[in-house]
Structures are given as C-alpha cells and as structure tokens.
Write a protein that holds these residues in place. Structure first.
Motif, PDB file in Angstrom:
ATOM      1  N   ASP A  48       0.821  -1.296  -0.065  1.00 34.58           N
ATOM      2  CA  ASP A  48       0.041  -0.124  -0.124  1.00 34.58           C
ATOM      3  C   ASP A  48       1.050   1.363  -0.158  1.00 34.58           C
ATOM      4  O   ASP A  48       0.441   2.212  -0.778  1.00 34.58           O
ATOM      5  N   LEU A  51       2.404   2.029  -3.259  1.00 33.20           N
ATOM      6  CA  LEU A  51       1.321   2.238  -4.107  1.00 33.20           C
ATOM      7  C   LEU A  51       1.251   3.869  -3.952  1.00 33.20           C
ATOM      8  O   LEU A  51       1.128   4.594  -5.043  1.00 33.20           O
ATOM      9  N   LEU A  52       1.301   4.222  -2.753  1.00 32.68           N
ATOM     10  CA  LEU A  52       1.033   5.736  -2.543  1.00 32.68           C
ATOM     11  C   LEU A  52       2.375   6.604  -2.882  1.00 32.68           C
ATOM     12  O   LEU A  52       2.150   7.625  -3.581  1.00 32.68           O
ATOM     13  N   LEU A  53       3.498   5.841  -2.700  1.00 32.89           N
ATOM     14  CA  LEU A  53       4.747   6.770  -3.013  1.00 32.89           C
ATOM     15  C   LEU A  53       4.895   7.008  -4.632  1.00 32.89           C
ATOM     16  O   LEU A  53       5.308   7.774  -4.994  1.00 32.89           O
TER      17      LEU A  53
ATOM     18  N   PHE B 145       6.203  13.400   0.777  1.00 34.81           N
ATOM     19  CA  PHE B 145       5.498  12.555   0.352  1.00 34.81           C
ATOM     20  C   PHE B 145       5.876  12.354  -1.146  1.00 34.81           C
ATOM     21  O   PHE B 145       5.843  11.220  -1.865  1.00 34.81           O
ATOM     22  N   LEU B 169       4.611  18.205  10.283  1.00 34.82           N
ATOM     23  CA  LEU B 169       4.097  17.056   9.460  1.00 34.82           C
ATOM     24  C   LEU B 169       3.066  16.270  10.168  1.00 34.82           C
ATOM     25  O   LEU B 169       2.175  15.927   9.733  1.00 34.82           O
ATOM     26  N   ILE B 173      -0.648  15.385   9.279  1.00 36.50           N
ATOM     27  CA  ILE B 173      -1.252  14.137   9.258  1.00 36.50           C
ATOM     28  C   ILE B 173      -2.581  14.172  10.381  1.00 36.50           C
ATOM     29  O   ILE B 173      -3.610  13.540   9.875  1.00 36.50           O
ATOM     30  N   ARG B 177      -6.692  13.242   9.423  1.00 40.75           N
ATOM     31  CA  ARG B 177      -7.245  12.334   9.949  1.00 40.75           C
ATOM     32  C   ARG B 177      -8.472  12.584  10.791  1.00 40.75           C
ATOM     33  O   ARG B 177      -9.648  12.374  10.666  1.00 40.75           O
ATOM     34  N   ILE B 184      -9.973   7.927   6.651  1.00 41.84           N
ATOM     35  CA  ILE B 184      -8.348   7.388   7.473  1.00 41.84           C
ATOM     36  C   ILE B 184      -7.377   8.368   7.056  1.00 41.84           C
ATOM     37  O   ILE B 184      -7.001   9.157   7.995  1.00 41.84           O
ATOM     38  N   LYS B 185      -6.986   8.472   6.075  1.00 36.82           N
ATOM     39  CA  LYS B 185      -6.069   9.656   5.397  1.00 36.82           C
ATOM     40  C   LYS B 185      -5.857   9.917   3.913  1.00 36.82           C
ATOM     41  O   LYS B 185      -6.356   8.799   3.513  1.00 36.82           O
ATOM     42  N   LEU B 187      -3.753   9.744   1.575  1.00 40.92           N
ATOM     43  CA  LEU B 187      -3.205   8.762   0.704  1.00 40.92           C
ATOM     44  C   LEU B 187      -3.642   7.404   0.585  1.00 40.92           C
ATOM     45  O   LEU B 187      -3.635   6.970  -0.459  1.00 40.92           O
ATOM     46  N   LEU B 188      -3.934   6.981   1.709  1.00 40.77           N
ATOM     47  CA  LEU B 188      -4.391   5.834   1.755  1.00 40.77           C
ATOM     48  C   LEU B 188      -5.392   5.501   1.055  1.00 40.77           C
ATOM     49  O   LEU B 188      -5.705   4.447   0.356  1.00 40.77           O
ATOM     50  N   VAL B 190      -6.184   6.427  -1.937  1.00 41.96           N
ATOM     51  CA  VAL B 190      -5.785   6.087  -3.126  1.00 41.96           C
ATOM     52  C   VAL B 190      -5.304   4.709  -3.434  1.00 41.96           C
ATOM     53  O   VAL B 190      -5.874   3.913  -4.185  1.00 41.96           O
ATOM     54  N   ALA B 191      -4.855   4.220  -2.505  1.00 43.77           N
ATOM     55  CA  ALA B 191      -4.458   2.736  -2.231  1.00 43.77           C
ATOM     56  C   ALA B 191      -5.731   1.794  -2.378  1.00 43.77           C
ATOM     57  O   ALA B 191      -6.001   0.844  -2.952  1.00 43.77           O
ATOM     58  N   THR B 192      -6.609   2.040  -1.312  1.00 45.28           N
ATOM     59  CA  THR B 192      -7.977   1.316  -1.229  1.00 45.28           C
ATOM     60  C   THR B 192      -8.630   1.391  -2.474  1.00 45.28           C
ATOM     61  O   THR B 192      -9.174   0.509  -2.885  1.00 45.28           O
TER      62      THR B 192
END
Lengths: 385, 198
Positions: A48, A51-53, B145, B169, B173, B177, B184-185, B187-188, B190-192
């Motif tokens: 994960d 992927l973000l990076l 990031f 920083l 964050i 939140r 959740i936050k 950039l997460l 994007v991943a989900t």
C-alpha cells in the motif's frame, strides 16, 4: 484497518521503500516483491505504501525530454563560454608573467608612489578606537565623535562634520586626513574632488589633504563603497590590503577586512583595473566581483545590490554560514558571539535592518533559527535549541 | 547512464571528473525542480532560468554542496530562494515566511495505477482533504511524500529546524485524520480505491 494505516504511515517514511518507489517500474516491482517476501506479515502495508509513493505523480508539470535536452544544451553553452574565457585569461596571464620576468631583469619593479606607501603605512598602524568615530587631520589632535558622522571637505580645504565646520587643512604643506570608523558605527565622507565614500563598520580611509595635479590616491581597510568623481586628467588610485586599483570615474564596493581571508571588489559601474601584490592583474567589468586570495585573482558575475546593501542601511544574508553571519553582526554591533561550534550545515537567509538595535537583530535570528542569546556586556552567549 | 545511477551517485561521479554525469544529473532533476518552481507560481521561463542558475553554480562551485546528502535539498531550496529573490526585487514580497502562501498543491494520480473514473473520484476526495491543510503543512507534505525528502532535507529547504518540520508534518497528518476519519487519511484512499478496482 486502523492498525494497518499506522503501518502504512510507518512505511511511507521508510528510506528503503522510498528508494524502491523511485526506481524504474520493473526494478521497482522486483525490489518491492523482495521486500514483501522478507517481511510477509507486513506485505500488505508495504505494498500500500509503495502504491502511495508511486501512485501520485507530478507529471502535469513535466517537461518533454526534447525541452530538457534543449535546456541542457543552453547550459552547456554557457559553461563553455565561461571556461573558454578563463582559459584565454590564463593564457594572457601566462604570457604577461613571462614579460614581467624579462623586464624585471632590466628594470626595478614598479613600486607604490611615495604618497601611497606612506598612506598604507599609516593604515597598518593599529589605533585604539573604542566606540568613537575618529578623524585626524595632519598633525592636529584627533577629533572623536560618539555617533556616525558625515564628513565633507571642500576644495578650499574646509572640513565639516554633520554640516558644521570643524577644522581646515593647512594648505601650506602636504598632510593626510585619516578617518577611522570602529565596529558598531558607519560613516560617510566627501573628498575634496567630490568623490563620495561610505565606510562600513571597522573601516578606515586615509587621503591627502590635497590631491596631486595628475593623480588622486587613497588607501582603505575594512569595507568601503566609493563613488569616484570623474576626472580623466587625474586617475584615481585605491590601495586596499595587497591590491592596487586604478579607477576612471566609477562606483564600487571594496571589502578588505584584516580578519577575512580574502579581499573583494564589486564593481557597480565604470571600469576598474586591479593589481595584486604578486603581480596578477585584472580588468573588472560592471556587475562582477573580483576576489583576491593569496595573490590569486578570480572574477565572477555578482549581484551588486546584495553586496552594497549595507550602504543603504541593511544587510542581506544568502546561504551564509552561521559563523559568517556572527562575524558580520559582530562588526556591525561591536560584540562577540560565544558559542560551541555545531555542524557546518546551518545556512541562513535573511535581511537585517542596520538601524535595528542589537536586541531586535537577535530576536530576528532566533525567530528563523532556534537558538537563545544571553547578552553580557559585549559578549553574547549563544545556545542552540 | 542516468538509468543506473541515482542523483547522489551521479553527483559523486561528476565530482570525480565524469563530466557526462553532470548532464545526466540535469536530465534527471529537471522535471521535478521545474514542477516545484511552478508550484510556487513561477512562469516556465523563470523556472528554467532558476534551474540553469543552480546547475551553473553547481558546476562552477561544486563545494557549495557540503555532502551528497544535502544535494537534493540544496537544489529545491535554491529554486525557492531564486523565486523569492525575484519577487522581492520586483517589490512583490518582503518576507521569506510569506512564500508558503503562494505554494499551490496539486497533483495527478498516476494513470498506470487507476483507471479514469476512479481517478476523478479519488482526486476530488484528496483535493478536499488537502484543502484543510495550512500552506506550510502543504509544503511539508509535498516535500515528504511526493519528493521523498527526509526531515533534514525538508528543514533545510524550508529553513526550519528538524524538530519543527517533524511537528508540522505530524500536525498535518493528524488534521487530515480528524477532518475525515472515514477516509482514514489522504493517501491511503488512493490505495484502497486501487484495491477495490483490482
């Protein structure tokens, strides 16, 4: 899920993963797989974070490879011009050196004029200044002033300080006028030919009470800004440490502090010819800085405004090391900074108004860099947080 | 050559006399430095001038970079100061502190990772979250990031202490939140979104 989030956050800050995310996609995926295999429990979080990076990109502003190549060619051309120029200068310097050697077999090397050598000797004698600006005319008693002064000498030899006549030179004999500005003060002088001189903290100038009919000569130490009155019939010569400068109506800044390892001249307008003690010689064009270190002269483009800001009442710092900033401030405020050296990585940018009190200046610094100051008389103890 | 070496390695090669490594370093860094300048509102020509100025100085005076670790922060800091000085010269800015306000934080979601539809949804969500950050926090999140700088790098680009950078920083964050606990936050998400899609 929350736990996984914290893990992802941890891996976002992982140096190794950041490096992996930076690779080309094939390498990156391979390295990612290795990292996951080494730590299977956290594979999900690692993936994960990866992927973000990787997933967010600044591509909208990206420049085409063609444009980058064109830009690189322009840079290379600039660098070549520069290098070529230096080579040519080196070649000329080499042939000049050969000439000097030949002639020195036949002639005595040219020496300073009698006036210049006397003035340089006068400046090399240290004076105890304390806090006062001091003016000495010939053999008269020195006059001391508690504040910054503005000295004007007319062609008739009358000297005024802050618009009040204080003395006059003896026109019957040749004598010298000397002005000493201690650390913590600055002053201004107008010479009998109309040349204007700004003296920075810890600086001195000596000039003859009357200039010769065919030349004008002065000697300086510390930092001065000069706006030389045009007079083609009487070229103007400045002696600063080991440098001899020939001027034909021009404005420039000289920094020649005894405790700096270099002497530098920034030319604002006009043209200057500079000779070092060892014989090196350069002609300086406007907008350039000449730096002398151990007899070697180096010329580079310079931001004139930056180097002469002190004359307008402020100083600028750009990428200045901490210890250099303390050195400069200690000149302006006549104080000593005491501190334990820290890593050399601290650089400062900023602007100081020279009319600020010392306390205001220190306040400004501690605002941009975390440190505290304890003032004890002239000593300032610095503690880094 | 640039394929096989990172910036620090290229710099090391250049310092050891490999002139072509300098060209590769230029190629490698150009886009990111350019993008960084544009984020502060620089015109494209200003951005190129700034980059040329930085590399000209690096070539002529490589000792300006004290160690290879500071090379990248040095370059970003130089872009920022170049622009600040230009603004100051034109009377448009007095104080370095005001630079943050002009920092415009935008980004794209990499096409290889998301299809078009999701990208738009994610983008809106992320935009809203990022809108909650202070300008200073945006600069820091961006450097951390998207450019991958560590705290030392961030603090030298922004002229902050290491600890201040860290605090800012964490605050950023945390505020992300709080603003959107479900997501959740930043950039997460994007991943989900990617996983849902995959």
């Amino acid at each position: 899920m929350e736990k996984n989030t914290n893990l992802i956050e941890k891996f976002l800050f992982d140096k190794k993963l950041a490096a992996i995310a930076d690779m080309d996609i094939a390498d990156s995926e391979r390295a990612l797989a290795e990292m996951c295999a080494a730590d299977p429990d956290k594979a999900q979080a690692i993936t994960d974070a990866w992927l973000l990076l990787r997933g967010i990109d600044v591509s909208e502003d990206a420049v085409s490879a063609t444009d980058v190549e064109a830009s690189l060619r322009r840079l290379r051309a600039r660098l070549r011009r520069r290098t070529l120029g230096r080579r040519a200068v080196a070649a000329v310097a080499a042939s000049a050196a050969v000439l000097v050697v030949c002639f020195s077999l036949l002639y005595k090397p040219a020496a300073d004029s009698a006036d210049t050598s006397q003035m340089v000797t006068m400046l090399s004698r240290p004076v105890e200044l304390g806090d006062s600006v001091e003016m000495q005319v010939g053999e008269q008693d020195a006059i001391r002033f508690g504040d910054n002064i503005s000295v004007v000498q007319t062609e008739e030899g009358v000297i005024s300080v802050n618009s009040r006549e204080v003395t006059a030179v003896d026109k019957a004999k040749k004598e010298f006028v000397r002005l000493n500005v201690p650390y913590g003060k600055r002053s201004y002088a107008e010479l009998p030919d109309g040349t204007r001189v700004w003296l920075n903290s810890g600086s001195s100038i000596v000039y003859p009470s009357m200039f010769e009919s065919d030349r004008r000569e002065v000697a300086v130490t510390g930092e001065v800004y000069m706006d030389v009155a045009k007079d083609p019939a009487r070229p103007f010569f400045v002696a600063a440490n080991d440098l001899r400068i020939k001027v034909l109506g021009t404005a420039f800044n000289i920094s020649a502090y005894g405790d700096d390892p270099f002497t530098s001249i920034v030319l604002v307008e006009g043209s200057l010819e500079v000779k070092a003690g060892g014989g090196a010689k350069k002609v300086l064009a406007p907008g350039h800085i000449l730096t002398e270190r151990n007899g070697a002269l180096d010329v580079e483009p310079a931001d004139v405004h930056y180097h002469t800001a002190w004359k307008n009442g402020y100083i600028e710092l750009r990428e200045v090391a901490l210890e250099d900033m303390f050195k400069r401030l200690s000149r302006y405020y006549n104080v000593n900074f005491c501190y334990n050296p820290i890593g050399s990585q601290v650089y400062l940018y900023g602007k100081f108004d020279l009319s600020d009190t010392l306390e205001q200046a220190l306040d400004n610094i501690s605002f941009s860099k975390p440190m505290t100051f304890t003032v004890n008389g002239n000593e300032i103890f610095v503690e880094f947080k | 050559m640039s394929k096989y070496y990172n910036e620090k390695e290229l710099w090391g090669l250049f310092r050891n006399g490999n002139d072509e490594a300098f060209s590769d370093l230029y190629r490698k860094c150009y886009s990111r430095l350019y993008a960084y300048g544009i984020r502060y509102g620089m015109e494209p020509q200003n951005a190129e001038d700034a980059i040329q100025d930085i590399f000209f100085r690096l070539y002529r005076r490589p000792e300006l970079v004290r160690s290879t670790d500071t090379l990248i922060p040095f370059m970003y800091a130089s872009v920022r100061y170049y622009w600040f000085n230009l603004l100051k010269k034109n009377g448009k800015m007095d104080n370095l502190e005001d630079m943050s306000a002009g920092f415009n934080f935008t980004y794209t979601i990499e096409e290889a990772i998301l299809d078009r539809e999701d990208r738009e949804a994610v983008r809106q969500r992320v935009d809203r979250l990022v809108g909650c950050l202070t300008p200073r926090q945006k600069e820091i999140v961006y450097l951390r990031f998207f450019l991958g700088l560590d705290y030392d790098g961030i603090s030298s680009v922004l002229n902050l202490s290491h600890q201040t950078a860290r605090n800012l920083l964490h605050k950023a964050i945390k505020s992300l939140r709080e603003k959107d606990a479900e997501a959740i936050k930043l950039l997460l998400f994007v991943a989900t979104a990617f996983h849902a899609d995959a």
